[in-house]
Design an enzyme around this catalytic site. Structure first.
Site, PDB file in Angstrom:
ATOM      1  N   CYS B 233      31.988 -41.345  18.340  1.00  0.00           N
ATOM      2  CA  CYS B 233      30.747 -41.490  19.022  1.00  0.00           C
ATOM      3  C   CYS B 233      30.196 -39.956  19.588  1.00  0.00           C
ATOM      4  CB  CYS B 233      30.010 -42.169  19.631  1.00  0.00           C
ATOM      5  SG  CYS B 233      30.757 -42.887  20.761  1.00  0.00           S
ATOM      6  N   ARG B 238      29.556 -45.667  22.651  1.00  0.00           N
ATOM      7  CA  ARG B 238      28.724 -46.543  21.595  1.00  0.00           C
ATOM      8  C   ARG B 238      29.560 -46.508  20.638  1.00  0.00           C
ATOM      9  NH1 ARG B 238      24.137 -41.366  21.041  1.00  0.00           N
ATOM     10  NH2 ARG B 238      26.219 -40.628  22.151  1.00  0.00           N
TER      11      ARG B 238
END
Lengths: 107, 277
Positions: B233, B238
């Site tokens: 990410c 994430r």
């Protein structure tokens, strides 16, 4: 409790470049009356989701101590979804540059 | 490594609040949330102060990890249960971290802090005092971590999954829309990466989608489960969420988190970059 003098729900817009930003903001309140003027108790543990015109998730923010939230979106159609204990509200809005969408959401 | 061993429900938490072998740890992006209220008995780790080296860009050393857990009263036999705000982003990052250092029993609360709050479950402000313990970590398990050279040599060969938002993938944004726009020196994505935003793996209430839905999500986007997969990410949190989905929930082997992510890749000299959807 009624908030005196305030006519909008979201955080103060001072310092926000409204000419170039498509702001969607508001306040989530509980136990008030839907008369367009913020009243009721701020919900400081709600989650506000922003979905695009296809219903796809774009962003999510928690509300602040005043129950407020803000997104910097793009011009167009959006759906604001408010999640809180015992409540779910969905509001369709049209964002544009220059004029912020300012919501008062009673749950 | 499966849904049954990696994930617990809020009901399980309520039943285990006084279980001495369980240590609840909150890890948030917004580190003020813990002070505002947390699950009874939970301690907190600060994703930057506790989990980043600070001098060099890397995970904290084995010795520092041991010191952190020892000080927190966590032993090698503890069941560590992680949760956090922002759909468990940073809690899944901590989960990956515990796995890197070989902790045996680490789990995540499905739905994290959001589901806990949406259910109106109790939060307390009292910070627990825990008796220090002795924790011995294993050497880093780099089989779940990807480094830049591995990523570059995987272009067009392995599955590369970019879990950022479509606007970050295409190169319009350098960071999520609610954060300051800091990131790599340039914008875009790693060539051949499939954009499968982390959010597609989660339900509205923060819980994970079913394994059937998750498998279909990745397959439909072109991920070949027979191949190795690298998730990335912007800064690796994430993608830890999506790594958790692939490696823990779907129980796929050979899934790595590239924690250097776009802030590293997008600053490298001479590597290929793609833009657009």
């Amino acid at each position: 409790m009624r908030t005196c003098g305030a006519t909008s729900g979201g955080p103060d817009l001072a310092g926000v470049d409204l000419a170039n930003q498509s702001v969607i903001q508001g306040a989530v309140l509980r136990g008030g009356v839907s008369d367009g003027v913020p009243n009721g108790l701020p919900v400081d543990n709600a989650y506000v989701r922003l979905l695009d015109s296809n219903g796809e998730f774009t962003a999510e923010v928690p509300t602040n101590l005043e129950g407020q939230f803000r997104f910097f979106a793009a011009p167009g159609s959006w759906t604001v979804v408010v999640l809180a204990f015992g409540a779910r509200e969905e509001i369709k809005v049209q964002a544009e540059k220059g004029t912020p969408v300012d919501l008062v959401i009673q749950i | 490594m499966s849904r049954a061993t990696s994930l617990v429900s809020t009901d399980w938490v309520l039943e285990n609040l006084t279980n001495k072998s369980v240590v609840f740890v909150e890890v948030d992006e917004d580190t003020t949330l813990y002070e505002k209220g947390h699950i009874e008995g939970a301690i907190t780790f600060h994703w930057r102060e506790d989990l980043q080296d600070g001098l060099i860009r890397d995970l904290i050393s084995k010795e520092k990890f041991e010191a952190l857990l020892s000080k927190s009263g966590i032993t090698n036999d503890s069941t560590v249960v992680l949760y956090g705000g922002n759909n468990n982003w940073f809690a899944t990052y901590a989960f990956w971290y515990f796995k890197i250092y070989g902790h045996q029993d680490v789990r995540l609360i499905d739905g994290g802090r959001k589901l806990w709050e949406l259910k109106g479950l109790p939060l307390v402000t009292e910070v627990p005092t825990r008796t220090a313990a002795r924790y011995v970590a294993k050497e880093r398990d780099n089989s779940i971590r990807a480094f830049r050279d591995q990523v570059i040599s995987s272009i067009g060969i392995k599955n590369i999954v970019d879990v950022r938002s479509p606007a970050e993938f295409s190169g319009e944004l350098a960071a999520p829309a609610h954060l300051p726009q800091e990131g790599g020196q340039i914008k875009g994505h790693i060539p051949s990466a499939k954009n499968i935003p982390w959010s597609k793996a989660a339900n509205e209430d923060g819980t994970f989608r079913s394994n059937e839905e998750l498998a279909e999500l990745y397959k439909a986007a072109g991920v070949d489960f027979a191949k190795e997969t690298i998730a990335y990410c912007r800064i690796g949190e994430r993608s830890a969420f999506s790594w958790f989905v692939l490696h823990e929930l779907l129980d796929l082997q050979n899934v790595t988190n590239y924690d250097g992510s776009w802030t590293e890749y997008g600053s490298l000299v001479g590597v290929p970059v793609a833009v657009g959807a």
